[in-house]
Design an enzyme around this catalytic site. Sequence first.
Site, PDB file in Angstrom:
ATOM      1  N   ALA A 231       1.152  -8.933   1.143  1.00  0.00           N
ATOM      2  CA  ALA A 231       1.488  -7.828   2.042  1.00  0.00           C
ATOM      3  C   ALA A 231       1.985  -6.615   1.268  1.00  0.00           C
ATOM      4  CB  ALA A 231       2.547  -8.281   3.044  1.00  0.00           C
ATOM      5  N   HIS A 232       2.041  -5.493   1.969  1.00  0.00           N
ATOM      6  CA  HIS A 232       2.529  -4.232   1.403  1.00  0.00           C
ATOM      7  C   HIS A 232       3.905  -3.937   1.990  1.00  0.00           C
ATOM      8  CE1 HIS A 232       2.695  -0.020   0.203  1.00  0.00           C
ATOM      9  NE2 HIS A 232       1.592  -0.198  -0.507  1.00  0.00           N
TER      10      HIS A 232
END
Length: 405
Positions: A231-232
């Site tokens: 994820a970011h």
Amino acid sequence: MARAGALQGLKVVDLTRVLAGPLCTQILADHGAEVTKIEPPAGDETRRLGPPYAPSQQPAYFEALNRGKQSIALDLSAPEGQQLLHGLLADADVLVENFVPGTLERWGLGYEEVLAVRYPRLVLCSISGFGTDGPLGGLPGYDAVLQAACGIMSVNGSADSGATKVGIPVVDHLTGYVALSGILMALQARARDGLGQRVEATLYDTAISLLLPHGANWLSSGELPAPLGSAHPNIVPYDKFQAADGALFIGILNDAQFTRFCQAIGQPELGRDARFAHNAQRLQHRAALYAAIEAAIAARPAQAWADALMQVGVPAAAVNSVATALDHPHTRHRQLLLRRGNYTGIRSPVRLMGTPACPGAAPPALDQDRAAILARLSAAAAGLAQCPPGAAPTRMQEGATTTHP
């Protein structure tokens, strides 16, 4: 009409081993530079990092980083080896080394004291773990060690796995490009004022520079970044999701892409849901959005989703293996694999349309070019000895007396 490689005529002496330095000099060679690789009598360490082995019976690791170079083995701690090095430096443009800082000085080859005086046009690029001074100055460093020391490992992995290194030696790779950029800038400066200079590239500086956006996030918020898997920390959805047959990575940067994404997966109501209206809301409600996405894509294969999403302008890709990536039609279209007889390597990503790369021969065996290099040095020495008084100076002599290129 394409012209000769952009670096045709550039002479590079390569004292580097392992990854960052050899990657830098291989790119120089790919674009036409004449690169002479000086190895210790035992050879570059990567010559022993097998299996696997290439058809040449050299380790694949070494072959990946050393095409287009000539090899000679020298003991640079001995007078004979240093004499041959000076012969090569007499008309060299660039010297690249990645010894532990202080090694050249210990051998009487320090830049300020010796090389800059004797070869004022020479560009010396030094690659090291931490630089020459400071609390860690002069200490050895490898890619994964720098990933650990500089925070990269702390944001890679997941809450379950804990900190883990990036699967490729990303610090080494980028340091090779930092060195390449510094060398080209120093050569441009030399074209202006006629003088070489010392270029420094360190794994530490490179690794710290990679802390984007995590470093900026911490500097602004004071909140310590944590590993998020794929994820970011700032963007949702920007992560991998499970499709019918494997993982699909979806990268959505703006609200328009998110609206098209919702329509493409047959869930237009997600785009109208107030919880997901903008990126800030999507960050806050990440878990609920992820559950909805995975339910929507579970019935179709990852590649089918990737094709469909890309067609409507939503960046997405199936999570491919190395084999699938190297055999991808676009890899073939971009001609990213280079073949020379039994040798196959990955092309440099640097592309110049007017002066395209001209990758050279397969990586050399240890010391295979000794006879040719010694013959070249002998011919150069004979030509210098026969130069009559008052004749045009050599490039090295010219550089010592003028500030013009």
